[in-house]
Design a protein around this motif. Structure first.
Motif, short mmCIF file in Angstrom:
data_model
loop_
_atom_site.label_atom_id
_atom_site.label_comp_id
_atom_site.label_asym_id
_atom_site.label_seq_id
_atom_site.Cartn_x
_atom_site.Cartn_y
_atom_site.Cartn_z
N TYR A 104 -0.07 4.09 2.58
CA TYR A 104 -0.45 3.01 1.66
C TYR A 104 -1.87 3.22 1.14
O TYR A 104 -2.14 3.08 -0.06
N GLU A 105 -2.78 3.56 2.04
CA GLU A 105 -4.17 3.77 1.64
C GLU A 105 -4.29 4.90 0.62
O GLU A 105 -5.09 4.83 -0.30
N THR B 200 -1.97 5.91 -1.53
CA THR B 200 -1.30 5.64 -2.81
C THR B 200 -1.94 4.50 -3.58
O THR B 200 -1.67 4.34 -4.77
N ARG B 201 -2.76 3.69 -2.97
CA ARG B 201 -3.30 2.53 -3.69
C ARG B 201 -4.52 2.88 -4.56
O ARG B 201 -4.96 2.09 -5.33
#
Length: 194
Positions: free
Chosen positions: A189-190, A192-193
């Motif tokens: 997540y980190e 891709t954000r």
């Protein structure tokens, strides 16, 4: 935290109701956020006199309870403030489980989150075991897999525990451990954000 699946231990009976967190671990000893070092001050105002000497009139100082790892006590144990130091002090002293007819809600939840098994049982059974532990040595076996408590005389009693807490205790998982199980997803997540 240390996993607990099945534990057999000597019982210490604290025949008192409405024991609050300040009686479990007085406020003057809450100067650390480490989970260790609190056991020596467990029940401090009962265990020691005004000079810091062991109180011979308080039963936990009796040598016959020296190796007790299961505490059995009266209803509403852990009432009062919401300090996590109360279960920390019980664990640090050497208790793995506490049995009572009813616990204060915050203490109950803090205990389960910190690895102390708290078991609510029928008051009649609690009083029976408390009396036996006062009169003679009593050993109990707590089994989280079968959700039972058994004595050394053949009595077995079922207990309830939320499945979430049961799994965490059996695996030794606290909330940080549960979060770390999602480390790959958090990292993904980190990345891709951005």
């Amino acid at each position: 935290m240390e996993p607990i699946v099945k534990h057999t231990g000597l019982v210490y009976p604290l025949n008192r109701k409405n024991v609050d967190t300040d009686q479990i671990i007085p406020k003057q000893f809450l100067k650390s956020i480490k989970r260790t070092g609190f056991g020596k001050n467990l029940f401090h105002n009962w265990r020691y006199d005004e000079n810091g000497n062991p109180n011979p009139n308080f039963s936990l100082n009796d040598p016959k309870y020296k190796d007790a790892s299961i505490l059995i006590t009266g209803e509403n144990f852990g009432s009062g403030s919401s300090r996590e130091h109360a279960p920390w002090s019980l664990l640090d002293y050497g208790f793995r489980a506490v049995i009572a007819p009813k616990f204060a809600d915050i203490f109950y939840n803090n205990s389960l989150k910190n690895g102390l098994l708290v078991i609510e049982l029928d008051e009649e059974q609690v009083n029976k075991w408390m009396q036996e532990a006062e009169e003679d040595e009593l050993t109990l076996t707590v089994d989280l897999e079968s959700k039972t408590v058994s004595d050394n005389k053949g009595t077995t009693v079922d207990f309830e525990i939320p499945e979430y807490n049961r799994q965490n205790l059996m695996n030794g998982w606290d909330e940080i451990d549960l979060t770390l199980q999602l480390e790959d997803k958090i990292r993904e997540y980190e990345q891709t954000r951005l």
